[in-house]
Structure formats: C-alpha cells, structure tokens
Design an enzyme around this catalytic site. Structure first.
Site, PDB file in Angstrom:
ATOM      1  N   ARG A   1       0.802  -1.224   0.000  1.00 20.58           N
ATOM      2  CA  ARG A   1       0.000   0.000   0.000  1.00 20.58           C
ATOM      3  C   ARG A   1       0.842   1.284   0.000  1.00 20.58           C
ATOM      4  NH1 ARG A   1      -5.339   0.629   2.061  1.00 20.58           N
ATOM      5  NH2 ARG A   1      -5.321  -1.593   2.581  1.00 20.58           N
TER       6      ARG A   1
ATOM      7  N   LEU B   1       1.817   1.566   6.330  1.00 21.29           N
ATOM      8  CA  LEU B   1       1.455   0.420   7.172  1.00 21.29           C
ATOM      9  C   LEU B   1       0.065   0.639   7.783  1.00 21.29           C
ATOM     10  CD1 LEU B   1       4.946  -0.118   8.823  1.00 21.29           C
ATOM     11  CD2 LEU B   1       3.784  -1.664   7.217  1.00 21.29           C
TER      12      LEU B   1
ATOM     13  N   GLY C   1      -5.662  -9.652   4.264  1.00 24.10           N
ATOM     14  CA  GLY C   1      -6.868  -8.884   4.544  1.00 24.10           C
ATOM     15  C   GLY C   1      -8.065  -9.164   3.653  1.00 24.10           C
TER      16      GLY C   1
ATOM     17  N   ILE D   1     -22.825  -2.966   9.625  1.00 21.41           N
ATOM     18  CA  ILE D   1     -22.072  -1.960  10.400  1.00 21.41           C
ATOM     19  C   ILE D   1     -21.579  -0.825   9.503  1.00 21.41           C
ATOM     20  CG2 ILE D   1     -20.124  -1.611  11.938  1.00 21.41           C
ATOM     21  CD1 ILE D   1     -21.399  -3.664  13.401  1.00 21.41           C
TER      22      ILE D   1
ATOM     23  N   MET E   1     -14.588 -10.272  10.751  1.00 19.36           N
ATOM     24  CA  MET E   1     -13.595  -9.371  10.158  1.00 19.36           C
ATOM     25  C   MET E   1     -13.458  -8.141  11.044  1.00 19.36           C
ATOM     26  SD  MET E   1     -14.193  -9.638   6.098  1.00 19.36           S
ATOM     27  CE  MET E   1     -13.882 -11.139   5.190  1.00 19.36           C
TER      28      MET E   1
ATOM     29  N   HIS F   1     -20.354   6.120  41.371  1.00 21.12           N
ATOM     30  CA  HIS F   1     -21.545   6.922  41.134  1.00 21.12           C
ATOM     31  C   HIS F   1     -21.152   8.384  40.961  1.00 21.12           C
ATOM     32  CE1 HIS F   1     -25.664   8.319  41.410  1.00 21.12           C
ATOM     33  NE2 HIS F   1     -25.249   9.229  42.271  1.00 21.12           N
TER      34      HIS F   1
HETATM   35  P1  FAD Z   1      -6.070  -5.512   6.215  1.00 16.41           P
HETATM   36  O1  FAD Z   1      -6.192  -4.429   7.217  1.00 16.41           O
HETATM   37  O2  FAD Z   1      -6.953  -5.474   5.036  1.00 16.41           O
HETATM   38  O3  FAD Z   1      -4.529  -5.520   5.757  1.00 16.41           O
HETATM   39  C1  FAD Z   1      -4.036  -6.318   4.755  1.00 16.41           C
HETATM   40  C2  FAD Z   1      -2.891  -5.584   4.076  1.00 16.41           C
HETATM   41  O4  FAD Z   1      -2.217  -6.488   3.203  1.00 16.41           O
HETATM   42  C3  FAD Z   1      -3.330  -4.416   3.203  1.00 16.41           C
HETATM   43  O5  FAD Z   1      -2.722  -3.224   3.617  1.00 16.41           O
HETATM   44  C4  FAD Z   1      -2.911  -4.812   1.789  1.00 16.41           C
HETATM   45  O6  FAD Z   1      -2.418  -3.701   1.034  1.00 16.41           O
HETATM   46  C5  FAD Z   1      -1.777  -5.793   2.066  1.00 16.41           C
HETATM   47  N1  FAD Z   1      -1.566  -6.779   1.004  1.00 16.41           N
HETATM   48  C6  FAD Z   1      -2.499  -7.564   0.374  1.00 16.41           C
HETATM   49  N2  FAD Z   1      -1.928  -8.381  -0.512  1.00 16.41           N
HETATM   50  C7  FAD Z   1      -0.593  -8.114  -0.458  1.00 16.41           C
HETATM   51  C8  FAD Z   1       0.531  -8.640  -1.137  1.00 16.41           C
HETATM   52  N3  FAD Z   1       0.416  -9.641  -2.032  1.00 16.41           N
HETATM   53  N4  FAD Z   1       1.754  -8.120  -0.857  1.00 16.41           N
HETATM   54  C9  FAD Z   1       1.891  -7.127   0.062  1.00 16.41           C
HETATM   55  N5  FAD Z   1       0.862  -6.602   0.743  1.00 16.41           N
HETATM   56  C10 FAD Z   1      -0.367  -7.088   0.493  1.00 16.41           C
HETATM   57  N6  FAD Z   1     -12.744  -3.339  12.604  1.00 16.41           N
HETATM   58  C11 FAD Z   1     -12.817  -3.063  13.928  1.00 16.41           C
HETATM   59  O7  FAD Z   1     -12.448  -3.904  14.751  1.00 16.41           O
HETATM   60  N7  FAD Z   1     -13.294  -1.858  14.380  1.00 16.41           N
HETATM   61  C12 FAD Z   1     -13.718  -0.895  13.536  1.00 16.41           C
HETATM   62  O8  FAD Z   1     -14.142   0.176  13.980  1.00 16.41           O
HETATM   63  C13 FAD Z   1     -13.663  -1.160  12.143  1.00 16.41           C
HETATM   64  N8  FAD Z   1     -14.071  -0.226  11.262  1.00 16.41           N
HETATM   65  C14 FAD Z   1     -13.977  -0.488   9.927  1.00 16.41           C
HETATM   66  C15 FAD Z   1     -14.438   0.481   9.045  1.00 16.41           C
HETATM   67  C16 FAD Z   1     -14.377   0.254   7.684  1.00 16.41           C
HETATM   68  C17 FAD Z   1     -14.868   1.322   6.750  1.00 16.41           C
HETATM   69  C18 FAD Z   1     -13.841  -0.981   7.188  1.00 16.41           C
HETATM   70  C19 FAD Z   1     -13.745  -1.229   5.725  1.00 16.41           C
HETATM   71  C20 FAD Z   1     -13.395  -1.946   8.071  1.00 16.41           C
HETATM   72  C21 FAD Z   1     -13.466  -1.722   9.446  1.00 16.41           C
HETATM   73  N9  FAD Z   1     -13.054  -2.678  10.374  1.00 16.41           N
HETATM   74  C22 FAD Z   1     -13.153  -2.413  11.715  1.00 16.41           C
HETATM   75  C23 FAD Z   1     -12.493  -3.977   9.949  1.00 16.41           C
HETATM   76  C24 FAD Z   1     -10.948  -3.939   9.997  1.00 16.41           C
HETATM   77  O9  FAD Z   1     -10.488  -2.882   9.188  1.00 16.41           O
HETATM   78  C25 FAD Z   1     -10.368  -5.262   9.534  1.00 16.41           C
HETATM   79  O10 FAD Z   1     -10.903  -6.314  10.291  1.00 16.41           O
HETATM   80  C26 FAD Z   1      -8.842  -5.268   9.687  1.00 16.41           C
HETATM   81  O11 FAD Z   1      -8.272  -4.242   8.923  1.00 16.41           O
HETATM   82  C27 FAD Z   1      -8.261  -6.618   9.279  1.00 16.41           C
HETATM   83  O12 FAD Z   1      -6.876  -6.587   9.330  1.00 16.41           O
HETATM   84  P2  FAD Z   1      -5.977  -7.474   8.341  1.00 16.41           P
HETATM   85  O13 FAD Z   1      -4.565  -7.149   8.708  1.00 16.41           O
HETATM   86  O14 FAD Z   1      -6.430  -8.866   8.377  1.00 16.41           O
HETATM   87  O15 FAD Z   1      -6.279  -6.938   6.887  1.00 16.41           O
HETATM   88  P1  NAD Z   2     -22.063  -6.751   7.158  1.00 13.03           P
HETATM   89  O1  NAD Z   2     -21.941  -8.189   6.900  1.00 13.03           O
HETATM   90  O2  NAD Z   2     -21.918  -6.243   8.548  1.00 13.03           O
HETATM   91  O3  NAD Z   2     -23.474  -6.216   6.639  1.00 13.03           O
HETATM   92  C1  NAD Z   2     -23.915  -6.379   5.322  1.00 13.03           C
HETATM   93  C2  NAD Z   2     -25.417  -6.249   5.298  1.00 13.03           C
HETATM   94  O4  NAD Z   2     -25.827  -6.157   3.954  1.00 13.03           O
HETATM   95  C3  NAD Z   2     -26.134  -7.435   5.927  1.00 13.03           C
HETATM   96  O5  NAD Z   2     -27.058  -6.966   6.883  1.00 13.03           O
HETATM   97  C4  NAD Z   2     -26.818  -8.112   4.731  1.00 13.03           C
HETATM   98  O6  NAD Z   2     -28.047  -8.711   5.060  1.00 13.03           O
HETATM   99  C5  NAD Z   2     -26.998  -6.938   3.785  1.00 13.03           C
HETATM  100  N1  NAD Z   2     -27.089  -7.290   2.361  1.00 13.03           N
HETATM  101  C6  NAD Z   2     -26.316  -8.176   1.666  1.00 13.03           C
HETATM  102  N2  NAD Z   2     -26.686  -8.202   0.370  1.00 13.03           N
HETATM  103  C7  NAD Z   2     -27.707  -7.313   0.219  1.00 13.03           C
HETATM  104  C8  NAD Z   2     -28.513  -6.882  -0.876  1.00 13.03           C
HETATM  105  N3  NAD Z   2     -28.328  -7.359  -2.102  1.00 13.03           N
HETATM  106  N4  NAD Z   2     -29.464  -5.960  -0.648  1.00 13.03           N
HETATM  107  C9  NAD Z   2     -29.654  -5.455   0.591  1.00 13.03           C
HETATM  108  N5  NAD Z   2     -28.926  -5.824   1.663  1.00 13.03           N
HETATM  109  C10 NAD Z   2     -27.954  -6.734   1.488  1.00 13.03           C
HETATM  110  O7  NAD Z   2     -20.989  -6.062   6.175  1.00 13.03           O
HETATM  111  P2  NAD Z   2     -20.440  -4.572   6.078  1.00 13.03           P
HETATM  112  O8  NAD Z   2     -21.310  -3.629   6.824  1.00 13.03           O
HETATM  113  O9  NAD Z   2     -20.164  -4.339   4.650  1.00 13.03           O
HETATM  114  O10 NAD Z   2     -19.072  -4.692   6.866  1.00 13.03           O
HETATM  115  C11 NAD Z   2     -18.046  -5.566   6.403  1.00 13.03           C
HETATM  116  C12 NAD Z   2     -17.125  -5.997   7.513  1.00 13.03           C
HETATM  117  O11 NAD Z   2     -16.388  -4.912   8.034  1.00 13.03           O
HETATM  118  C13 NAD Z   2     -17.898  -6.617   8.663  1.00 13.03           C
HETATM  119  O12 NAD Z   2     -17.348  -7.880   8.911  1.00 13.03           O
HETATM  120  C14 NAD Z   2     -17.657  -5.718   9.824  1.00 13.03           C
HETATM  121  O13 NAD Z   2     -17.438  -6.445  10.998  1.00 13.03           O
HETATM  122  C15 NAD Z   2     -16.394  -4.937   9.444  1.00 13.03           C
HETATM  123  N6  NAD Z   2     -16.550  -3.581   9.997  1.00 13.03           N
HETATM  124  C16 NAD Z   2     -16.533  -3.425  11.358  1.00 13.03           C
HETATM  125  C17 NAD Z   2     -16.748  -2.187  11.903  1.00 13.03           C
HETATM  126  C18 NAD Z   2     -16.739  -2.032  13.389  1.00 13.03           C
HETATM  127  O14 NAD Z   2     -16.268  -2.940  14.055  1.00 13.03           O
HETATM  128  N7  NAD Z   2     -17.235  -0.937  13.947  1.00 13.03           N
HETATM  129  C19 NAD Z   2     -16.981  -1.094  11.101  1.00 13.03           C
HETATM  130  C20 NAD Z   2     -17.021  -1.283   9.731  1.00 13.03           C
HETATM  131  C21 NAD Z   2     -16.786  -2.535   9.190  1.00 13.03           C
END
Ligand code: FAD
Ligand code: NAD
Length: 471
Positions: free
Chosen positions: A38, A41, A148, A187, A324, A450
């Site tokens: 990316r 980090l 990821g 979410i 995730m 409290h």
């Molecule tokens: P990733 O964070 O996706 O990291 C994987 C990395 O590997 C990436 O940077 C990618 O560039 C790199 N990579 C991939 N392939 C290669 C390759 N071949 N060579 C080198 N590098 C590579 N989770 C929470 O717990 N709390 C939250 O509030 C929360 N909010 C979120 C909000 C959003 C909008 C999204 C999308 C997700 C959110 N999540 C949240 C989920 C959380 O981001 C993921 O669960 C977490 O990032 C997973 O970590 P990871 O290291 O497995 O993967």
């Molecule tokens: P999600 O699985 O939480 O929700 C997806 C929703 O879309 C479900 O309720 C499902 O029924 C609905 N859906 C699926 N197909 C549909 C369709 N064709 N029409 C209408 N509804 C449909 O997935 P997300 O919100 O995309 O989040 C992805 C991942 O990222 C989750 O695993 C979540 O844990 C993680 N995440 C976590 C946080 C956090 O921890 N605060 C924040 C953001 C993302």
C-alpha cells in the site's frame, strides 16, 4: 540485513494482523520482514477503515450536536457551518500520525519493512515487486499470510468511489450528497450512513433482512437503534432486495423488490454506498505456485494453530475464518507468533466484542437470544434502561439499555448487549466478565462508581439474578 538474507519469519501484508505479528515477532527475537504494497502500514483499518471512519463519526456527531442539541443545555451558538475539507484534513492527520507510528514501532523492534507486492515463488520464497520500482525476494523459515479483505462488489454496479462508492469512497467524498442510498444495513452502512446523514444528506438504507446491524446484533437492540437512527433522520427499507442498478446517468437508479416477493419500486440517488459485506483478498499472492487453495468464500483454510496444509505457512486476520474485526486480527497475530516461538497460543473466539460506533453506540459480546434458542440453552434475561441512569440523565443522553443473558441454572453470563452512550467502552467490562466466567451476581455485587454510565451495567446484572434498584 539485506532483503535476500533468510528470515525466521516473513509476513505478507502490513495491516493490523501483519503489523502486530511483526512487532510481536521482533519482541520475541525473531529475524522478521513485513511486506506491504500500500505504501503505508496499518492496512484497511488505519488507512481506510476503523480510524478514518471513527474520525468522521466523532466530528460529524459534534457538528450534528452543535446544530441540534445545545439550546436546551444553555449554550446559544451562532452561525454553524460545515467545513468538510477541514474535517477530512483532521481525519488525514489522525491516519498519518498512526501509520507513521507503526513504522517507528517496526524500527524499535527490529522489523524489516519492505514496501512492495509479495508473491509466492516457492514454499519458502516470496518474490517482491517493489513500490519504488525494481524487484527483490526474501526467504523465510516461516511465512504468515495477512493480506486482509476488500469490499464485496454489487453485480452490475461499477465502483468509481464517487457516485457508486464503497466505504473507501464514503470516507473521502468531496461534498455532501443530496440523496444517498446505502445497500446493506450492516455496520459499514449504518456507520457511514450516520456520518453523511448528520452532515445533511438524505440517507435511505436498503436491507435484505428484517433487521439492521448485520450478523450477531441482538433483535431488541437492533430495534432500539433503528428507532433512534430514524429519529436522527435516516430512513430504512427492510426485507428489501436490491435487484439491479443503473449507474449510466448522473444519478444512480436502483430497482428494489420486497425480499419475499412483492411490488417492485425504483429509487434514485446521487451517491450509492455498497456495503453488503467484505471478502478475503488473496489476489496476486501466487497461491497456485505453492498449491494452496481457498474455500468457497475465498478464505484460506487453516487449522487451530493458523497453519495451512504447508505447516510453516500460517494465515491470520480477515483473509481467513472468523469475524472481520481489527481486534480479532490482533489476537490472532499474537497467538500465531506464540505458536511459532513457544508452541502454544490462545484466542477465545467466544469473547470477541463487536462495536458499532453510531450515536448511541451499539456493543455486544457473547451470544444473542436467537443463538441461545437455536443451541437449546435455557437462559434468563436482565435489562436496565439508560433513562433510569443518573449520569445518562444529567448528560441528556439517555437512549438505550443494557441487556444481560445468563444461564438459567448457573447464572453464568452468556451474552451482554448494549445500546447506549459509550457502549463501546462499557463492553470491555462485559468481555472481561465473560472471559473470567463471571455470573451476573458477580457483576451485581461489584461496586461501580456513582454517578457513572457503568452503573447501568451493574443494575442490568442485578436485574438478571434479582432486581435493579432504580427501575
Ligand atoms: P487488512 O487491514 O486489510 O490488511 C491487509 C494488508 O495487506 C493491506 O494493507 C494490503 O495492502 C496488504 N496486502 C495484500 N496483498 C498483499 C501482497 N500480495 N503483498 C503485500 N501486501 C499485500 N474493525 C474493527 O475492529 N473496528 C472498527 O471500527 C472497524 N471499522 C472499519 C471500518 C471500515 C470502513 C472498514 C472497511 C473496516 C473496518 N473494520 C473495523 C475492519 C478492519 O479494518 C479489519 O478487520 C482489519 O483491517 C483486518 O486486518 P488485516 O490485517 O487482516 O487486513
Ligand atoms: P455486514 O456483513 O456487517 O453487513 C452487510 C449487510 O448487507 C447485511 O445486513 C446483509 O443482510 C446486507 N445485504 C447483503 N446483500 C444485500 C442486498 N443485495 N441488498 C440489501 N442488503 C444486502 O458487512 P459490512 O457492513 O459491509 O461490513 C463488512 C465488515 O467490516 C464486517 O465484517 C464488519 O465487521 C467490518 N466492519 C466493522 C466495523 C466495526 O467494528 N465498527 C466497522 C465497519 C466494518
């Protein structure tokens, strides 16, 4: 150390899973390299996920509160204006501070950071296409895959991150859309929908299921937060399927249909947020070169020690099983390193909290009522509303409740579900209780300061084995 020198451990991916594993490995004295393509980090979480979304959630909440919730508190404010560019800059400052912080921690713990895309050449060698040009390779006695996940696309809609967006576009819009339709009431849909609704967009969430919140959220809690978000201006179409979309014009048109069949309707929006889940990301890894396969949902298959069928190659985080979540990835990272260095590791998948950072927040840990019923477990329920909690009342922020589920016979806590102010912090207490095998009576007999919101937690526990005082 030159990148071609053999390492004890090579990690592909520098997200939460990969970077935590790298730091832990460095602390344990392993010679370790972490490959990230990316350019920064921290992965999805720090760059385009948890951190930027929470920055926007926090600041959009402040904006919304200043607009709508100050007069009754005795604060008269003048002209309130949104400066979206500055709000985005504040987000970027938080992100870059944290991602650079990890580079510092890499140096501190002797981790070699290789900026590039890693591809398996053989079972011990990763070929790297460097971000700054050129190629190299690195050999590892052990390899961890931590690549990821990515947003699941919606068939027929082209993601341009402007008109049809994923969460990545939703944290970077240049102006507030007039009308936003969110596909998926999980979410991401509710967090990012909240941000843009607070900033002035008319937001409609279309959800296939009969409740919002995604997998795991308790039905009572889901109903409660839907009511509150509805009062804040968000609209919901539940039990509704998006059949197809047309993004060829200036706006996007979506054809909807009741999930169980019914009258079709078409909605139109300036921006459509696709938030129907995420899928593991393993593209370009060269899995075929080492004979590793993914399952029918794209996940790399592992055993309990995170090993693939090639035992020195392990997988952690979003690209394998489980929720995730960043903190789940982090637990797995530490456990995987402990398996490599000590032959044991530990993650309690039954006690991983979930938090949705809307206002109020929703948080839970353990099982919900549907899951307990399906498992045939006899349970009792205790609830306490924040409207009866002194601190929530003084803060004029008293929507929501705490709900305990405990074993009917032993009183052991099986699940805690909260919707209310600071639920995301409060769930840490529930997680600790669950991890330690506490009963609701253990919690109810523990002194809580409290006036605090945490007293609602204690009183909900009391309501489970006896009676709450203030309800
Ligand atoms: P990733 O964070 O996706 O990291 C994987 C990395 O590997 C990436 O940077 C990618 O560039 C790199 N990579 C991939 N392939 C290669 C390759 N071949 N060579 C080198 N590098 C590579 N989770 C929470 O717990 N709390 C939250 O509030 C929360 N909010 C979120 C909000 C959003 C909008 C999204 C999308 C997700 C959110 N999540 C949240 C989920 C959380 O981001 C993921 O669960 C977490 O990032 C997973 O970590 P990871 O290291 O497995 O993967
Ligand atoms: P999600 O699985 O939480 O929700 C997806 C929703 O879309 C479900 O309720 C499902 O029924 C609905 N859906 C699926 N197909 C549909 C369709 N064709 N029409 C209408 N509804 C449909 O997935 P997300 O919100 O995309 O989040 C992805 C991942 O990222 C989750 O695993 C979540 O844990 C993680 N995440 C976590 C946080 C956090 O921890 N605060 C924040 C953001 C993302």
């Amino acid at each position: 150390a030159s990148p071609s020198e053999e390492k004890d451990l090579v990690i592909i991916g520098g997200g939460v899973a990969g970077y935590v594993a790298a730091i832990k490995a460095g602390q344990e004295g392993l010679k370790v390299a972490c490959i990230e393509k990316r350019g920064t980090l921290g992965g999805t979480c720090l760059n385009v996920g948890c951190i930027p979304s929470k920055s926007l959630l926090n600041n959009s909440h402040l904006y919304h509160q200043i607009l709508h919730d100050t007069k009754n508190r005795g604060i008269d404010v003048g002209d309130v204006k949104l400066n979206l560019e500055q709000m985005m800059k504040a987000k970027e400052t938080s992100v870059s501070g944290l991602t650079k912080g990890i580079e510092f921690l890499f140096k501190k713990n002797g981790v070699e950071y290789i900026r590039g895309t890693g591809t398996f050449a053989d079972e011990n060698t990763v070929a790297i296409n460097l971000v700054d040009g050129g190629e190299t390779s690195v050999r590892g006695k052990n390899i961890i895959i931590a690549t990821g996940s990515e947003a699941t696309p919606f068939p027929g809609l082209t993601i341009d991150e402007k008109k049809v967006i994923t969460s990545t576009g939703a944290i970077a819009l240049k102006q507030v859309p007039k009308k936003m339709v969110v596909i998926g009431g999980g979410i991401i849909g509710l967090e990012m929908g909240s941000v843009w609704s607070r900033l002035g967009a008319e937001v409609t969430v279309v959800e296939f299921l009969g409740q919002i919140g995604g997998p795991g959220m308790d039905a009572d809690i889901s109903k409660s937060i839907q009511k509150t978000l509805g009062k804040q201006g968000m609209k919901f179409k539940l039990n509704t399927k998006v059949m197809q979309g047309d993004d060829s014009g200036d706006t996007v048109k979506l054809d909807l249909e009741a999930a169980k069949g019914g009258k079709p309707e078409t909605v139109e929006a300036d921006v459509v947020l696709v938030a129907i889940g995420r899928r593991p990301y393993t593209q370009g890894l060269g899995l075929e070169n080492i004979g590793l396969e993914t399952d029918n949902r794209g996940r790399l298959v592992i055993d309990q020690e995170y090993r693939t069928k090639i035992p020195h190659i392990r997988v952690i985080g979003d690209c394998t099983f489980g929720p995730m979540l960043a903190h789940k990835a982090e637990e797995e990272a530490v456990a995987a390193i402990e398996y490599i260095t000590k032959n044991y590791g530990h993650v309690n998948y039954g006690a991983i909290p979930s938090v949705m950072y809307t206002h109020p927040e929703v948080a839970w840990v353990g099982q919900n009522e549907v899951e307990l019923k399906e498992a045939g477990v006899k349970y009792k329920v205790g609830t306490f509303p924040f409207s009866a909690n002194s601190r929530a009342k003084t803060n004029l922020d008293s929507e929501g409740m705490v709900k305990f589920l405990a074993d009917a016979e032993t009183d052991r806590i099986l699940g805690v579900h909260i919707v209310g102010p600071n639920a995301g912090e409060m769930i840490a207490e529930g997680t600790l209780a669950l991890e330690y095998g506490a009963s609701t009576e253990d919690v109810g007999r523990t002194s809580h300061a409290h006036p605090t919101l945490a007293e609602a937690f204690k009183e909900a526990a009391m309501a489970t084995y006896s009676k709450a005082i203030h309800a």
